[in-house]
Design a protein around this motif. Structure first.
Motif, PDB file in Angstrom:
ATOM      1  N   THR A 271       0.872  -1.700   0.160  1.00 49.61           N
ATOM      2  CA  THR A 271      -0.022   0.077   0.019  1.00 49.61           C
ATOM      3  C   THR A 271       0.877   1.007  -0.268  1.00 49.61           C
ATOM      4  O   THR A 271       0.996   2.037  -0.965  1.00 49.61           O
ATOM      5  CB  THR A 271      -1.006  -0.352   1.166  1.00 49.61           C
ATOM      6  OG1 THR A 271      -1.722  -1.034   0.751  1.00 49.61           O
ATOM      7  CG2 THR A 271      -1.948   1.190   1.673  1.00 49.61           C
ATOM      8  N   THR A 274       2.652   2.050  -3.156  1.00 46.83           N
ATOM      9  CA  THR A 274       1.973   2.361  -4.489  1.00 46.83           C
ATOM     10  C   THR A 274       1.890   3.985  -4.261  1.00 46.83           C
ATOM     11  O   THR A 274       1.683   4.526  -5.448  1.00 46.83           O
ATOM     12  CB  THR A 274      -0.147   1.499  -4.507  1.00 46.83           C
ATOM     13  OG1 THR A 274       0.613   0.189  -4.081  1.00 46.83           O
ATOM     14  CG2 THR A 274      -0.435   2.165  -5.021  1.00 46.83           C
ATOM     15  N   THR A 275       1.151   3.961  -2.818  1.00 52.55           N
ATOM     16  CA  THR A 275       2.098   6.045  -2.524  1.00 52.55           C
ATOM     17  C   THR A 275       2.824   6.253  -3.405  1.00 52.55           C
ATOM     18  O   THR A 275       2.915   7.234  -3.885  1.00 52.55           O
ATOM     19  CB  THR A 275       0.866   5.845  -1.398  1.00 52.55           C
ATOM     20  OG1 THR A 275       0.034   5.336  -1.128  1.00 52.55           O
ATOM     21  CG2 THR A 275       0.746   7.734  -1.159  1.00 52.55           C
ATOM     22  N   MET A 278       3.661   6.572  -7.260  1.00 54.54           N
ATOM     23  CA  MET A 278       2.850   7.191  -7.818  1.00 54.54           C
ATOM     24  C   MET A 278       2.898   8.546  -7.641  1.00 54.54           C
ATOM     25  O   MET A 278       3.072   9.501  -8.950  1.00 54.54           O
ATOM     26  CB  MET A 278       1.117   6.892  -7.527  1.00 54.54           C
ATOM     27  CG  MET A 278       0.311   5.986  -7.784  1.00 54.54           C
ATOM     28  SD  MET A 278      -1.441   5.806  -8.137  1.00 54.54           S
ATOM     29  CE  MET A 278      -1.748   5.783  -6.009  1.00 54.54           C
ATOM     30  N   ALA A 279       3.388   8.963  -6.663  1.00 58.32           N
ATOM     31  CA  ALA A 279       3.772  10.076  -6.367  1.00 58.32           C
ATOM     32  C   ALA A 279       5.416  11.001  -6.737  1.00 58.32           C
ATOM     33  O   ALA A 279       5.647  10.997  -7.749  1.00 58.32           O
ATOM     34  CB  ALA A 279       4.397  10.894  -4.837  1.00 58.32           C
ATOM     35  N   MET A 282       4.313  11.114 -10.361  1.00 57.70           N
ATOM     36  CA  MET A 282       3.936  12.476 -10.662  1.00 57.70           C
ATOM     37  C   MET A 282       5.702  13.423 -10.815  1.00 57.70           C
ATOM     38  O   MET A 282       5.310  14.201 -11.790  1.00 57.70           O
ATOM     39  CB  MET A 282       3.222  12.583  -9.822  1.00 57.70           C
ATOM     40  CG  MET A 282       1.591  11.892 -10.192  1.00 57.70           C
ATOM     41  SD  MET A 282       0.491  13.641  -8.936  1.00 57.70           S
ATOM     42  CE  MET A 282       0.459  14.840 -10.403  1.00 57.70           C
TER      43      MET A 282
ATOM     44  N   LEU B  15      -2.687   6.529   0.643  1.00 59.84           N
ATOM     45  CA  LEU B  15      -3.102   6.308  -0.582  1.00 59.84           C
ATOM     46  C   LEU B  15      -4.397   6.827  -1.671  1.00 59.84           C
ATOM     47  O   LEU B  15      -4.535   7.600  -2.850  1.00 59.84           O
ATOM     48  CB  LEU B  15      -3.026   4.817  -0.725  1.00 59.84           C
ATOM     49  CG  LEU B  15      -3.480   4.407  -1.758  1.00 59.84           C
ATOM     50  CD1 LEU B  15      -2.465   3.914  -2.742  1.00 59.84           C
ATOM     51  CD2 LEU B  15      -3.372   2.165  -1.758  1.00 59.84           C
ATOM     52  N   MET B  18      -3.618   9.411  -2.712  1.00 58.90           N
ATOM     53  CA  MET B  18      -2.422   9.848  -3.956  1.00 58.90           C
ATOM     54  C   MET B  18      -3.489   9.648  -5.179  1.00 58.90           C
ATOM     55  O   MET B  18      -3.598  10.454  -6.348  1.00 58.90           O
ATOM     56  CB  MET B  18      -1.474   9.687  -4.097  1.00 58.90           C
ATOM     57  CG  MET B  18      -0.767   9.171  -4.983  1.00 58.90           C
ATOM     58  SD  MET B  18       0.407  10.986  -4.258  1.00 58.90           S
ATOM     59  CE  MET B  18       0.247  10.923  -6.057  1.00 58.90           C
ATOM     60  N   LEU B  19      -4.590   8.570  -4.601  1.00 57.72           N
ATOM     61  CA  LEU B  19      -5.712   8.198  -6.153  1.00 57.72           C
ATOM     62  C   LEU B  19      -6.010   9.944  -6.763  1.00 57.72           C
ATOM     63  O   LEU B  19      -6.734   9.784  -7.972  1.00 57.72           O
ATOM     64  CB  LEU B  19      -5.910   7.327  -6.008  1.00 57.72           C
ATOM     65  CG  LEU B  19      -6.045   5.319  -5.689  1.00 57.72           C
ATOM     66  CD1 LEU B  19      -6.478   5.469  -4.448  1.00 57.72           C
ATOM     67  CD2 LEU B  19      -5.933   5.743  -6.935  1.00 57.72           C
ATOM     68  N   ILE B  21      -5.700  12.688  -6.514  1.00 54.95           N
ATOM     69  CA  ILE B  21      -4.920  13.279  -7.130  1.00 54.95           C
ATOM     70  C   ILE B  21      -4.464  13.122  -8.896  1.00 54.95           C
ATOM     71  O   ILE B  21      -4.530  13.968  -9.782  1.00 54.95           O
ATOM     72  CB  ILE B  21      -3.222  14.193  -6.910  1.00 54.95           C
ATOM     73  CG1 ILE B  21      -3.408  14.154  -5.175  1.00 54.95           C
ATOM     74  CG2 ILE B  21      -2.343  14.401  -7.676  1.00 54.95           C
ATOM     75  CD1 ILE B  21      -2.117  14.672  -4.010  1.00 54.95           C
ATOM     76  N   ILE B  22      -4.321  12.006  -9.079  1.00 51.52           N
ATOM     77  CA  ILE B  22      -4.040  11.125 -10.135  1.00 51.52           C
ATOM     78  C   ILE B  22      -5.069  11.239 -11.277  1.00 51.52           C
ATOM     79  O   ILE B  22      -5.511  12.105 -12.073  1.00 51.52           O
ATOM     80  CB  ILE B  22      -3.791   9.423 -10.081  1.00 51.52           C
ATOM     81  CG1 ILE B  22      -2.563  10.107  -9.474  1.00 51.52           C
ATOM     82  CG2 ILE B  22      -3.272   9.412 -11.832  1.00 51.52           C
ATOM     83  CD1 ILE B  22      -1.676   9.907 -10.083  1.00 51.52           C
TER      84      ILE B  22
END
Ligand SMILES: Nc1ncnc2c1ncn2[C@@H]1O[C@H](COP(=O)(O)OP(=O)(O)OP(=O)(O)O)[C@@H](O)[C@H]1O
Ligand SMILES: [Mg+2]
Lengths: 533, 227
Positions: A271, A274-275, A278-279, A282, B15, B18-19, B21-22
């Protein structure tokens, strides 16, 4: 059982014999005594004969020989004693003729007895012969003695007493012995059967229960009844089963715990990852907005995250193997399809390395397999080969024979040093950690491949020579549960045993090869080792 | 750019944020719900076009939430799972999820999955009616009827049925279906197809044990039954 019958038979025969001899002895002594009495009586009759002409003497003789009665012996039918008076061999007087109780009785007198009487006339001579009674010849005591008839010389006096009673008795004894023996044998058989039942059936129960236990029915127990040895056997058997069950439960709990832990770690780590991922993506996507050092950091962050992710995935996969939680589906698949997919996927990597991938797969190679796992093995072999090929081509060969299908990935690059072929399957092992890597490797690829091959009861083997390249071969059985006889493709170029090695126990956590059975056997032929479960 | 509403059900605040934001970066409207027992209410209030659902949730777990939502809606559901264990994935799919992504995932991957679930409806508006067995399929209207009565299908099940019915002569491999119906550009999990074919059959077949509408072609894939 057999022995019992034999003993009963022997005993019966012995007793029968004893009784027979006893009876015969009695009959002979009685017969002898009687014969002497009869002779003395006959002698006295002759001695006191008023006239001694042949006819009178003969009349006396016939009177003597008339059926003996009142002697206490049964004399009905032909069973009575017979008397025979015959002229002695050396008698020269005019003959009286043969006098006998029944005509023809003289034929019962054996010649040997006559000779014996002749030889020793003073004593009674005795022999066992036969006499007809009711048309049957039965044993008889025959006693011979000498009498002197006045004016007629020496005569032989014979008494034939058939052993009717004795024979009858012996018959009864024999019948009862036979019946008794039969009954005894049957009884013995019955007892033997019962005893076997009593002893054997608990043993059979035990065998049955242990079979069930082996089959995994851990709750199976034996019935304990009574206080005997068998009950003790059952009790200790059950105690053993209890302790086995306890230990298995413990192991199961441990394994479950490990699986649980693995899956928890997996979730807990994934978990946040994943964050972060993604960060980082970006930031990475907008790195052009940053100063050069920050942009470069974003790149590094992103790349290392990739590596971290594969490492995590690999480690989780391996711990799943260790926990015994890995299962493979087995659906028929063609190795050619898998090779095709892998080659398609690796095309760009190969192009970047200047490596040409040559596929040699003419015939179908279908076997039951978990396509995802087999593809993972083949992909690792092919990427490894591309990495180590040093811009030379890589040959990928697929073939099949009646028991196995195989794919061999052969490169002509750096190869493996002596001893390396054994090491490549070890976790985190890399021939040269400092070697420039184009694909971030962790050294886990081949150990996972080996576990995957093992799940299929397949072989994964390595060969290599420094400077001559390396060959990795995966062989899978065509039918589940049917062992591979030989692999359809060769591993080493000359297929000799030089430079071929088999991975031995390479389990990180459980450590010993014993945990999973023997991992490989070396043999000088083409099939080097097989990975067993 | 398609606008759409997404409900994110995830207990991990970072999370979830973040989700958001995306997805908001993609022009979508995002609502976040942090617990399983609140999910159903959040779903009713926000009326999303897609639900993103974490399997592991405090309160009621994701599989149960999925079942609850499915009971009252055919909304596309995409599961977020941390485990690739067969049991987990299959359980999630059987509870009614359309698709799943495994953590950790790349943002593009997630966006592609969500987009694939949103993509529908705006393609062709011209009237098209298909006949498959005793079923009548009204393609633009998204309605399947048998002898006048409507059979309720999720959009994904509908797409699956239409894909098969449009080319009744063709046998579709699982990979092809993954590409056409789920929008996977690379290899996906073929179990998705198996599970959804089973779900579809349970709704459209008269006797799911003896399917007449969606036929299995052993070793290859599936094809439509006779028209
Ligand atoms: N074809 C080959 N030629 C020479 N050496 C090889 C070959 N294949 C593997 N090796 C050696 O075996 C080692 C282990 O390989 P393995 O596939 O297990 O790990 P990796 O490729 O380094 O990492 P990973 O596959 O996990 O990304 C490699 O690092 C390399 O040293
Ligand atoms: Mg590798």
């Amino acid at each position: 059982m057999f022995l019992g019958t034999f003993v009963a038979l022997a005993l019966g025969t012995y007793m029968y014999q004893r009784i027979a001899t006893g009876l015969t002895a009695r009959a002979t002594s009685i017969g002898e005594q009687q014969a002497l009495n009869e002779r003395d009586y006959a002698q006295s009759l002759f001695n006191n004969a008023p006239r001694t002409d042949i006819n009178s003497l003969r009349a006396i003789g016939l009177q003597i020989a008339a059926p003996v009665t009142g002697t206490g012996r049964e004399s009905d039918g032909g069973q009575h004693d017979r008397i025979v008076i015959m002229r002695s061999v050396d008698n020269t007087f005019p003959p009286l003729g043969i006098i006998s109780t029944e005509s023809g009785d003289e034929r019962l007198i054996p010649a040997s007895l006559r000779a014996a009487v002749q030889k020793d006339p003073t004593h009674a001579q005795l022999q066992i012969g036969t006499a007809p009674v009711n048309g049957k010849m039965i044993p008889a005591v025959i006693v011979g003695a000498r009498i002197v008839i006045p004016n007629a010389g020496n005569y032989d006096f014979y008494l034939v007493s058939p052993m009717t009673a004795e024979t009858q008795m012996l018959g009864i004894v024999r019948t009862s012995f036979l019946l008794g023996g039969l009954a005894l044998t049957l009884l013995l058989a019955g007892i033997a059967y019962l005893v076997t039942r009593m002893v054997v059936s608990p043993v059979r129960d035990a065998a049955h229960v242990s079979e069930r236990l082996t089959a995994g029915a851990l709750n199976e127990r034996m019935q304990v009844s009574g206080e005997d040895d068998l009950a003790r056997l059952a009790t200790s058997f059950n105690a053993m089963a209890d302790s086995l069950q306890r230990q298995i439960r413990q192991l199961e709990d441990l394994s479950k715990l490990q699986q649980r832990f693995t899956s928890d770690v997996s979730h807990e780590l994934r978990t946040p990852l994943t964050t972060i991922r993604m960060a980082s993506d970006m930031i990475h996507a907008s790195r052009s907005d940053f100063t050069a050092p920050v942009a470069r950091s974003a790149e590094l962050l992103s790349r290392e995250l990739d590596r971290f992710e594969t490492l995590l995935t690999d480690l989780l996969e391996i711990s799943r193997f260790d926990a015994g939680a890995a299962t493979a589906s087995h659906e028929p698949g063609d190795l050619r399809d898998i090779v095709e997919r892998v080659v398609d996927g690796c095309e760009s990597l190969a192009a970047a390395q200047g490596v040409r991938l040559r596929v040699h797969a003419r015939r179908p190679a279908v076997a039951p397999m978990d396509a995802r796992r087999i593809e993972r093995i083949v992909r690792n072999l092919v990427t490894n080969a591309i990495e180590h090929a040093e811009h030379k081509p890589v040959d990928i060969t697929v073939a099949a024979n009646p028991t196995a299908v195989a794919v061999a990935v052969r490169d002509y690059g750096v190869g493996l040093r002596e001893g390396d072929a054994e090491q490549v399957f070890n976790r985190f092992w890399r021939a040269d950690p400092a070697r420039a890597r184009t694909i971030g490797g962790t050294g886990l690829g081949l150990s996972i491949s080996l576990e995957d091959a093992r799940l299929h009861d397949g072989w994964l083997q390595a060969w290599g020579e420094p400077g001559n390249g390396a060959c990795f071969r995966l062989t899978l059985p065509v039918r589940a549960g049917q062992p591979i006889v030989r692999s359809p493709v060769t591993l080493a170029p000359d297929d000799s045993s030089i430079g071929i090695a088999m991975p031995r126990g390479n389990s990180l956590t459980m450590g010993t090869p014993a945990a999973g059975g023997p991992v490989g056997h070396s043999d000088p032929g083409g099939e080097r080792w097989r990975s067993a479960r | 750019m398609t606008t759409g509403r997404v409900l994110v059900v995830d207990d991990d605040p970072s999370l979830a944020e973040m989700l958001s934001i995306i997805l908001e970066g993609e022009g979508l409207e995002v609502t976040v719900c942090a617990a399983g027992d609140l999910a159903l209410r959040a779903f009713r209030e926000s009326k999303p076009d897609v639900v993103l659902l974490d399997v592991m949730l405090p309160g009621i777990d994701g599989v149960e939430v999925c079942r609850q939502i499915r009971a009252e809606s055919t909304v596309p559901i995409v599961m977020l799972t941390a485990r690739t264990d067969t049991v987990d994935v299959v359980l999630g799919l059987e509870s009614g999820a359309d698709d799943y992504v495994t953590k950790p995932f790349k943002p593009q991957e997630l966006v592609a999955r969500v987009r694939a679930r949103l993509r529908r409806g705006d393609d062709n508006a011209e009237a098209e009616t298909l006949q498959l067995g005793d079923l009548t399929i009204d393609v633009p209207g998204h309605v399947v009827t048998r002898e006048g009565s409507t059979i309720l299908l999720t959009p994904l099940e509908f797409d699956l049925l239409v894909a098969l019915a449009r080319k009744p002569w063709q046998v579709f491999s699982r990979e092809t279906l993954l590409e056409q119906v789920w929008g996977y550009r690379h290899a996906g999990d073929t179990r998705l197809v198996n599970v959804h074919v089973q779900r579809l059959r349970s709704k459209v077949e008269n006797d799911p044990e003896n399917p007449q509408i969606v036929l299995t072609v052993r070793g290859v894939g599936y094809k439509a039954g006779k028209a």
